[in-house]
Design a protein around this motif. Structure first.
Motif, PDB file in Angstrom:
ATOM      1  N   ASP A  53       4.222 -10.119   6.880  1.00  0.00           N
ATOM      2  CA  ASP A  53       4.339  -8.875   6.235  1.00  0.00           C
ATOM      3  C   ASP A  53       5.926  -8.227   6.366  1.00  0.00           C
ATOM      4  O   ASP A  53       6.360  -7.655   7.268  1.00  0.00           O
ATOM      5  N   GLY A  74      17.948  -6.798  -2.242  1.00  0.00           N
ATOM      6  CA  GLY A  74      16.749  -7.392  -1.720  1.00  0.00           C
ATOM      7  C   GLY A  74      16.988  -9.130  -1.498  1.00  0.00           C
ATOM      8  O   GLY A  74      17.847  -9.495  -2.272  1.00  0.00           O
ATOM      9  N   ARG A 117      11.394  -5.214  10.653  1.00  0.00           N
ATOM     10  CA  ARG A 117      13.133  -4.891  10.851  1.00  0.00           C
ATOM     11  C   ARG A 117      13.687  -5.996  10.660  1.00  0.00           C
ATOM     12  O   ARG A 117      14.194  -6.851  11.736  1.00  0.00           O
ATOM     13  N   THR A 164       7.783  -6.096   4.836  1.00  0.00           N
ATOM     14  CA  THR A 164       7.908  -4.682   4.924  1.00  0.00           C
ATOM     15  C   THR A 164       7.808  -3.864   6.098  1.00  0.00           C
ATOM     16  O   THR A 164       8.386  -2.849   6.224  1.00  0.00           O
ATOM     17  N   ARG A 165       7.009  -4.439   7.178  1.00  0.00           N
ATOM     18  CA  ARG A 165       6.537  -3.672   8.384  1.00  0.00           C
ATOM     19  C   ARG A 165       7.732  -4.413   9.407  1.00  0.00           C
ATOM     20  O   ARG A 165       7.988  -4.238  10.572  1.00  0.00           O
ATOM     21  N   ARG A 222      12.103  -0.440   2.270  1.00  0.00           N
ATOM     22  CA  ARG A 222      11.712  -1.663   1.926  1.00  0.00           C
ATOM     23  C   ARG A 222      10.853  -2.050   0.996  1.00  0.00           C
ATOM     24  O   ARG A 222      10.988  -2.945   0.037  1.00  0.00           O
ATOM     25  N   ARG A 223       9.686  -1.255   0.902  1.00  0.00           N
ATOM     26  CA  ARG A 223       8.678  -1.420   0.054  1.00  0.00           C
ATOM     27  C   ARG A 223       9.125  -1.059  -1.498  1.00  0.00           C
ATOM     28  O   ARG A 223       8.831  -1.883  -2.180  1.00  0.00           O
ATOM     29  N   ARG A 224       9.829   0.127  -1.442  1.00  0.00           N
ATOM     30  CA  ARG A 224      10.323   0.396  -2.802  1.00  0.00           C
ATOM     31  C   ARG A 224      11.208  -0.393  -3.596  1.00  0.00           C
ATOM     32  O   ARG A 224      11.527  -0.854  -4.600  1.00  0.00           O
ATOM     33  N   SER A 283      11.382  -3.701  -2.915  1.00  0.00           N
ATOM     34  CA  SER A 283      10.754  -4.948  -3.448  1.00  0.00           C
ATOM     35  C   SER A 283      10.000  -4.866  -4.581  1.00  0.00           C
ATOM     36  O   SER A 283       9.941  -5.753  -5.211  1.00  0.00           O
ATOM     37  N   ARG A 313      10.811   1.799   6.572  1.00  0.00           N
ATOM     38  CA  ARG A 313       9.734   0.897   5.839  1.00  0.00           C
ATOM     39  C   ARG A 313       9.625   1.271   4.485  1.00  0.00           C
ATOM     40  O   ARG A 313       9.404   0.363   3.643  1.00  0.00           O
TER      41      ARG A 313
END
Length: 735
Positions: A38, A148, A43, A40-41, A93-95, A97, A90
């Motif tokens: 994962d 990314g 660093r 997105t979690r 990172r999700r956004r 992606s 976090r």
């Protein structure tokens, strides 16, 4: 029919199909990778932000840490703010992606909206969160595109660094040329003012406003000025020479000039190409223009200093040609950037690329590779593919003329200084980067790229031909984990069916990496727990002549399923043989870099033997100490054939501070915070060097800053330290 270890042995030796476990290797992931799936979690270095100033690329993690250092106050408020801003990170990172490349300021703002939206039902909590996130936004003093790791970032990052370097250098030279043009123009104007034409009555009349012309006798004025004009007027030859210089300087196409000097100039040269052939032709064709410009600048500087002597300099500059261009002359000109994929290296392109890296031409070549396992697949005699016959980086190192960087996209931030140095070097440079975006892999591009470096399928290294007198000074392997070992290893911890904890030392090898590629699934079979026996040993033992087991031993790797269950997966002999070739290549690189050089190692062994002999004489009457433990892999204790569950942590008492050293990503956060309390081991992974060299606050703040949350503060060791109530609460999230 029950599967036996003999069936597994036949699979290993002959690749004979066996009664397969219902679980396929494509459903599993190497045990050492499982904790990091994962992203997105996690660093890590991505997203990367392209900034206008050096170092030109920065990780989101770096920028977030800087924001926290500037804004997070001491005490509970600071702990709360760190929690809120890391939550925003976090969300960013999700956004990213999903959205792709986005300006950092916009990404930060949208991530803030996402975090606030998730807490909108809790008004008091949302108010404090909004205040912290607003403070972080105001402290964000850098901006630029955030990219990314999706397989397209390498070209974007290298191009950005190259353009930033080139634009600065070209602007400085352009400003100098502007100054030369202005100075030469001033000489011509002065010459014109003192010429017969400049002192004529008509010219003087034209220089006076119409309202006052009747007040002057321009003929008398002209005669007066002619009689008092200084001697030594500028010769026509010098005037022609200066006009010619101005023409060369104004029409050159290498450097930007001010608009007043470029009214009639041709379009500037292009310096970015998609082919080494085109770049080399452009560089060759522009050499005469380079000679003309260098000559013009040199003469112009002499003219402005009034040092040009026709009897001395005419003959020299008349014969000035390409052979007279000094390295410092060439260093003024822009370099050329060529971007290629390994699939574009046809015969002519490959031949020209080899010519380029063996030359002195300032051509920088980026070769992006989306597949490093093809070479493993063909290492035992199959057809040679493009990457298989293209050891370009090591070939370039052998030539010794080019700056060389080989790395993966996951390591671009770690290698950014070396990439920048290669782009700024005066000669050729080769950047070979694995993007991790191959269509056959089962891992995200970032993990695939990082795993390729970990397993030595694509060793990260740099070669600077100007770094020292010998190759061991020029070649650096320190970006690789455990650079002095064959493979990086750490313990995989798990619980068996009786909830008893076990640990198994595990190395990450090319075999583990091949298990993440669908093309290699036929080389693996899952061994059911009932077949586990002492005849099975880790595959890493088969890859080194020093630890090769006896015939008949079945090699396996550890893999984990989605629920965390560990499995032993047997590998066939063909893939094992290909992985040995990768290991041999890695050991050759180590030797070139001065690691495990046979001559040096032999000398060390001789000295060690002498020392041990002297020690034995001096301690003859003393009871001998316990001998050192055997190699950790040679003494593996096999776990019971049960249903073990993979873990990523070591066992420590809950009140004892510790670091999961094997998971350290070398982010420098803890060692920067307190370099006496925290240090790196030989593998460049952090451990607690001296607990008494810092405070419990140092330990907690290091845990909060750690990119992968591997620092566990435990309980305070000094009960007199102020603020322990707050620190203990903050530490609870990491214990």
């Amino acid at each position: 029919m029950t599967l036996t270890v003999d069936d597994l042995r036949r699979f290993h030796l002959l690749n004979e199909p066996v009664q397969l476990d219902p679980l396929s290797v494509s459903d599993l992931v190497p045990a050492l990778i499982a904790p990091y799936l994962d992203l997105t979690r996690l660093r890590h270095d991505f997203p990367i932000v392209l900034v206008p100033d050096a170092p030109y690329v920065r990780s989101l993690t770096e920028i977030t840490n800087e924001v926290l250092r500037r804004t997070a106050p001491p005490g509970p408020a600071g702990g709360r703010m760190r929690h809120h801003v890391l939550r925003l990170e976090r969300a960013a990172r999700r956004r990213l992606s999903v959205s792709g490349e986005t300006p950092l300021a916009e990404l930060w703002s949208r991530a803030t909206d996402d975090v606030l939206a998730a807490t909108s039902d809790d008004a008091p909590r949302s108010a404090g969160l909004a205040a912290d996130l607003d403070a972080s936004r105001r402290a964000l003093i850098v901006d630029g595109p955030a990219v990314g790791c999706d397989g397209r970032e390498t070209h974007r990052i290298v191009q950005h660094c190259w353009r930033a370097l080139q634009n600065g250098a070209r602007r400085r030279v352009g400003e100098r040329i502007d100054e030369l043009i202005l100075g030469l123009t001033g000489i011509l104007r002065a010459a014109e003012a003192h010429s017969a034409e400049g002192l004529s009555a008509s010219h003087l009349a034209a220089s006076v406003g119409g309202d006052h012309r009747d007040a002057f006798d321009f003929d008398a004025w002209s005669e007066l000025l002619r009689s008092r004009a200084p001697g030594g007027t500028i010769s026509d030859t010098r005037i022609d020479r200066i006009r010619s210089l101005i023409d060369v300087l104004r029409t050159q196409r290498f450097f930007p000039l001010t608009s007043e000097h470029t009214a009639d100039a041709a379009a500037p040269y292009a310096f970015e190409y998609g082919s080494c052939v085109a770049a080399a032709v452009a560089y060759r064709d522009r050499r005469p223009a380079m000679v003309a410009l260098v000559r013009a600048i040199a003469i112009a500087e002499l003219e402005l200093d009034n040092q040009y002597r026709e009897d001395e300099h005419d003959r020299y500059f008349h014969g000035f040609d390409e052979d007279d261009l000094a390295p410092e002359d060439l260093a003024q000109f822009p370099s050329y950037l060529v971007t290629l994929s390994d699939g574009e290296l046809a015969d002519e392109e490959l031949a020209r690329l080899i010519d380029v890296i063996g030359s002195r031409a300032p051509i920088k070549v980026l070769v992006e590779s989306s597949d490093v396992l093809t070479r493993i697949a063909t290492a035992d005699g199959g057809p040679i593919s493009a990457i298989g016959r293209l050891p370009l980086p090591t070939m370039a190192v052998g030539l010794g003329t080019a700056y060389v960087v080989q790395t993966a996209s996951s390591h671009l931030v770690e290698m950014r200084d070396r990439i920048r140095d290669g782009l700024a070097s005066t000669g050729p440079a080769l950047f070979h980067v694995f993007t991790g975006s191959g269509e056959h892999g089962t891992l995200p591009p970032y993990l695939s790229a990082a795993a390729a470096v970990q397993c030595r399928a694509l060793p990260a290294f740099s070669f600077d031909p100007a770094a020292g007198p010998d190759r061991t000074k020029r070649l650096r392997l320190d970006a690789n984990p455990a650079a002095d070992a064959d493979w990086p290893c750490r313990e995989v911890a798990f619980h068996d069916a009786e909830l008893q904890r076990h640990g198994e030392p595990t190395c990450f090898t090319p075999i583990d990496y091949a298990a993440t590629d669908r093309r290699f699934s036929d080389h693996f079979t899952v061994a059911p727990p009932e077949t586990w026996s002492e005849d099975m040993v880790p595959a890493a033992l088969h890859l080194s002549p020093a630890t090769a087991p006896a015939d008949g031993i079945v090699p396996y790797i550890l893999m984990a399923s989605e629920d965390g269950t560990l499995h032993r997966v047997v590998v066939d002999r063909r893939l094992l043989r290909a992985a040995r070739a990768v290991g041999a290549t890695w050991r050759s690189l180590q030797e070139l870099a001065g690691i495990h050089d046979p001559h040096t190692d032999a000398a060390i062994e001789i000295e060690r033997a002498k020392w041990e002999e002297e020690l034995s004489h001096s301690t003859a009457d003393v009871e001998p100490s316990t001998p050192p433990p055997a190699d950790v892999l040679a003494d593996v204790t096999l776990a019971a054939a049960a249903t073990p569950v993979a873990e990523a942590t070591d066992t420590h008492p809950s009140d004892e501070p510790y670091i999961e050293t094997a998971r350290c990503t070398t982010c420098d956060e803890c060692t920067t915070l307190n370099p006496r309390m925290f240090a790196y081991d030989d593998n460049k992974q952090a451990y607690i060097a001296d607990l008494t060299a810092g405070t419990y606050r140092d330990m907690v703040e290091a845990a909060e800053a750690c990119q992968v949350a591997i620092i566990h503060p435990g309980a305070p060791w000094d009960r007199s330290e102020p603020g322990l109530d707050d620190l203990t609460v903050r530490a609870a999230a990491f214990n």
